[in-house]
Design a protein around this motif. Sequence first.
Motif, short mmCIF file in Angstrom:
data_model
loop_
_atom_site.label_atom_id
_atom_site.label_comp_id
_atom_site.label_asym_id
_atom_site.label_seq_id
_atom_site.Cartn_x
_atom_site.Cartn_y
_atom_site.Cartn_z
N PHE A 24 -22.57 -29.00 -30.57
CA PHE A 24 -22.44 -28.21 -29.35
C PHE A 24 -21.77 -29.02 -28.23
CE2 PHE A 24 -25.58 -24.43 -29.67
CZ PHE A 24 -25.13 -24.16 -30.95
N ALA A 25 -21.70 -30.33 -28.40
CA ALA A 25 -21.02 -31.17 -27.42
C ALA A 25 -19.52 -30.93 -27.42
CB ALA A 25 -21.31 -32.64 -27.69
N TYR A 26 -19.01 -30.18 -28.43
CA TYR A 26 -17.58 -29.87 -28.50
C TYR A 26 -17.24 -28.52 -27.87
CZ TYR A 26 -17.48 -33.76 -31.78
OH TYR A 26 -17.60 -35.00 -32.36
N LEU A 27 -18.22 -27.85 -27.33
CA LEU A 27 -17.97 -26.54 -26.71
C LEU A 27 -17.41 -26.75 -25.30
CD1 LEU A 27 -21.20 -24.68 -27.90
CD2 LEU A 27 -18.86 -24.26 -28.67
N ASN A 28 -16.19 -27.21 -25.25
CA ASN A 28 -15.59 -27.64 -23.98
C ASN A 28 -15.31 -26.50 -23.02
OD1 ASN A 28 -15.60 -30.36 -24.67
ND2 ASN A 28 -13.63 -30.22 -25.71
N SER A 29 -15.27 -25.27 -23.52
CA SER A 29 -15.00 -24.13 -22.63
C SER A 29 -16.28 -23.43 -22.19
CB SER A 29 -14.10 -23.11 -23.34
OG SER A 29 -12.84 -23.67 -23.65
N ASN A 33 -17.51 -28.07 -18.59
CA ASN A 33 -17.56 -26.83 -17.81
C ASN A 33 -18.95 -26.21 -17.74
OD1 ASN A 33 -14.72 -26.28 -17.01
ND2 ASN A 33 -14.38 -26.40 -19.23
N LEU A 34 -19.96 -26.87 -18.26
CA LEU A 34 -21.30 -26.28 -18.30
C LEU A 34 -21.83 -26.05 -16.89
CD1 LEU A 34 -23.51 -25.33 -20.23
CD2 LEU A 34 -24.52 -27.62 -20.07
N VAL A 35 -22.25 -24.81 -16.63
CA VAL A 35 -22.74 -24.42 -15.31
C VAL A 35 -24.24 -24.13 -15.34
CG1 VAL A 35 -22.57 -22.62 -13.53
CG2 VAL A 35 -20.50 -23.51 -14.60
N HIS A 36 -24.68 -23.37 -16.35
CA HIS A 36 -26.09 -22.98 -16.47
C HIS A 36 -26.65 -23.53 -17.78
CE1 HIS A 36 -24.99 -19.26 -13.85
NE2 HIS A 36 -25.23 -20.32 -13.11
N PHE A 37 -27.71 -24.32 -17.68
CA PHE A 37 -28.34 -24.92 -18.86
C PHE A 37 -29.80 -24.47 -18.86
CE2 PHE A 37 -29.11 -29.20 -21.22
CZ PHE A 37 -29.00 -28.55 -22.44
N LEU A 73 -22.76 -34.22 -16.09
CA LEU A 73 -22.20 -32.88 -16.21
C LEU A 73 -21.57 -32.50 -14.87
CD1 LEU A 73 -25.16 -31.27 -18.18
CD2 LEU A 73 -22.83 -31.61 -19.05
N PRO A 74 -20.25 -32.39 -14.79
CA PRO A 74 -19.59 -32.30 -13.48
C PRO A 74 -19.77 -30.97 -12.75
CG PRO A 74 -17.96 -32.06 -15.23
CD PRO A 74 -19.27 -32.38 -15.90
N LYS A 75 -20.11 -29.89 -13.49
CA LYS A 75 -20.18 -28.58 -12.85
C LYS A 75 -21.57 -27.94 -12.95
CE LYS A 75 -15.28 -27.53 -13.60
NZ LYS A 75 -14.30 -26.57 -14.17
N LEU A 76 -22.56 -28.71 -13.37
CA LEU A 76 -23.89 -28.14 -13.60
C LEU A 76 -24.52 -27.66 -12.29
CD1 LEU A 76 -25.96 -27.61 -15.85
CD2 LEU A 76 -27.05 -29.76 -15.21
#
Length: 964
Positions: free
Chosen positions: A185-190, A214-218, A236-239
């Motif tokens: 799942f670390a390859y889900l770059n989009s 690009n992860l925003v909501h975790f 995570l730059p956009k979390l």
Amino acid sequence: MIRNSGAFSLLGMSKSRACTFGAVLLIWLCCSSLLVAAQEGITDPVEVKALQDIRDSLIDINKNLSNWRRGDPCTSNWTGVLCFNTTKEDAYLHVRELQLLNMNLSGTLSPSLGLLSYMEILDFMWNSITGSIPPEIGNIKSLKLLLLNGNQLTGPLPEKLGYLPILDRIQIDQNHISGPIPKSFAYLNSTKHFHMNNNSISGQIPAELSRLPNLVHFLLDNNNLSGTLPPDLYKLPKLLILQLDNNQFDGSTIPPSYGNMTQLLKLSLRNCSLRGPMPDLSRIPNLGYLDLSFNQLAGPIPPNKLSENMTTIDLSNNTLNGTIPAYFSDLPRLQLLSIANNSLSGSVPSTIWQTRTNGNEGLDLHFENNRLSNISGSTSLPQNVTLWLQGNPACSNSSIVKFCGSQNDDVNNQSSIESNVTCPPQSCPPPYEYFQTSPISCFCAAPLIFEYRLKSPGFTNFIPYRVAFQDYLTSGLELHLYQLDLASAIWEKGPRLKMQLKLFPVYVNENSSHTFNDSEVRRIISMFTGWNIPDSELYGPYELLYINLLDPYRNVLFVTPQKSKISTGALVGIVLGAIAGAVTLSAVVSLLIVRKRSRDYLAISKRRRVSKASLKIEGVKYFTYAEMALATNNFNSSSQVGQGGYGKVYKGFLADGRAVAIKRAEEASFQGEREFLTEIELLSRVHHRNLVSLIGFCDEGGEQMLVYEFMSNGTLKDHLSAKAKEPLSFVTRLGIALASAKGILYLHREADPPIFHRDVKASNILLDSKYNAKVADFGLSKLAPVPNIEGDVPGHISTVVKGTPGYLDPEYFLTHKLTDKSDVYSLGVVFLELLTGMQPISHGKNIVREVNIAYQTGMIFSIVDGRMGSYPSDCVDKFLTLAMKCCNDETDERPSMIDVVWELESIWHMMPESDNKTTDTMSTDIGMEMTSPSACSLLKNPCVSSEISSSDLVSGVAPTITPR
């Protein structure tokens, strides 16, 4: 702007070549369409077989998929199957979306899903599907949305899902998924959204996930995760949201590095078996929601101030000690502060509630079961603040014991939202219901009903955010605010906020459609199901729970067309006939197109040549682009003073030192060319003290600019705004109304030929340094009708509806018949704005309707703008009566513009002498060179008679007023 190239390339052809080209093109289109329509199985056969396998693996007790056994999936519109509109390179149609939301399906997911290789959206939400997630879904490289939440899926997450290159959202929450999160799942770059909460996912959170760009909501709350919290998640730059509640992290500490999550809005780690100190989170500038409750955190609360955006702080049920930090008193948006069941000591600072500036936004303070000894300062609580202190030594104080009782756990669980409008008791025929938020009156209409839920909102109390939420949602759906009825909002475990939304069709008057049209239904539903509503930082992620399609809409989405058999011979005949007809038709059409474009182009060229020649004679100067650039410091942003639909407006200085306003078109176009020329032509021959003067124009190098006299006080709209620094007095407002009416009257009666403005509104009324009003913007104006051959003057112009919502004449909107009374209606709305300070349409409320309601209930003075200070009540009453007459739905019931000016002059002379003396300069400047007016009492309503000619009213000659 249209030039003699590109757009008119056909002009370079001979007529015969153009006709031949058109004929060939039309023949090709006709034949292609007929041959494609003649095919019987145009969906990719592999995908047809895959859909059959998917159907066979499901149990469909409601027979929602019964039409999956007939015809072709794409051309027969199988339920829930949405296809691309055109074929791909293999000449087949392909499935774009599989939308099977909430259809009571059970059974399992077929591995054949992986054969839908062009699919973008896979939606099985809110069914009862069992079994595991097929790894074959990882073969769908085009997949953007994987929506499987709300089922009974089991088994592990397939590794192959981690190799979906453009996946935006993975929603598998509320299932029974087990096993660890795959490191792939670390390859889900989009991917922006990981919604995996409410499952049985176990193991450690892979540190590799910190690479996701690009992860925003975790959202991983309510699982069986263990181990330690990965410190690298701060990378995570956009979390924005990290929600891990109700997991078991084996006594892990909260990594101090989490204080470096500079984009974070919400951190929720409730009941995670966390130990150690509370981290310093003061470096997260926009953090609004913090829940660290039900852990074993120890030590003091860090003293450094948290973000001023904080709405919720829950640190309850830990072992924190020390005192209550002073900065809790400096969090203006705070709704919930809970530090209950800790070991905090010292005083409760009363500044926490005393410094609140908005007491209407509720504040819950839970300080139970600590070691707090007293309250420092006042024990008087503002409205909507609650304080709970039971279990503290302070409760032995008699003045504090009132805060030591039991509490109601449902304080914030608002279950419904009442409408401000009460409709008559009679009911609408089912399935229609009253459209209570309609801008004019109660109306029976069939709504679209959605069950909708905020999964991780950034607040505890929804009430203060309700109006802003409605505005956010309707803006995202591209609807008017009044079309949304927020029927209910209920807090659920999570906490999550479940809502029922009712969307109503656009309403103009009683003749409006009672239903949405089919295309609008499809568009609105696709906005929800495609997650096309922009994300909100405050409201967080949403989920669609249910769509209730009432009878008028039940067959909108998936209708199976009736197909008829056709023989090969008949088909050949149709094709040949179409070819013969197409040759003739295309020749005629092509010739007409070429001629029309030639005429249009020549007309525009001629108009522009004539304009430049003739307007120059009338004193309208032609400026070069270089002169305009010099005047505005090369269109520097510091010179910009406004912006509208046409483009930006700059303040500039001409070579002679004159200040001017330069309106620069954003983008040249044919429509813009027409408005550009219209405004030049009209303003070049109308001259009145209450109309903005056109100084010149620029039409060079693809640029279109208009140069006006500069009005230093901007627009009337700016001065009626709540942000206006200095509110306008009533006498100033009355003077603005009279000046504006005189400008419009000049257009209707004295211009040759007369002109209908068509876009009268507060932003098109400009004010100079002395608050003299002038009407501007003639881009939509129309010449009034001229006498016909019999000498009769038609009462209207039939034209396409243009203007601004809220100001539009309802009859013009419905009939497309523009009259001088259309300007009267729009100006009447401006009068209501002057009187009330309200906007024409705001929060679903229409100013005309609101004023009418207030008038009928005897509450009219309750909506008069209090910012304009004292005013003569009789004068305001007459002004209001005039405004309401102007806004009458019936055209014939409205006064003419000369009557409007007449009545305003009468009101002006009724004003007390002291008020008029303060505005002598203004009165003279706007063309009312009056003798000393007769004073009128604030309590009386004197009648006046006058003999005023239309030319006097337009020119501003002082009328003779004789009190009676």
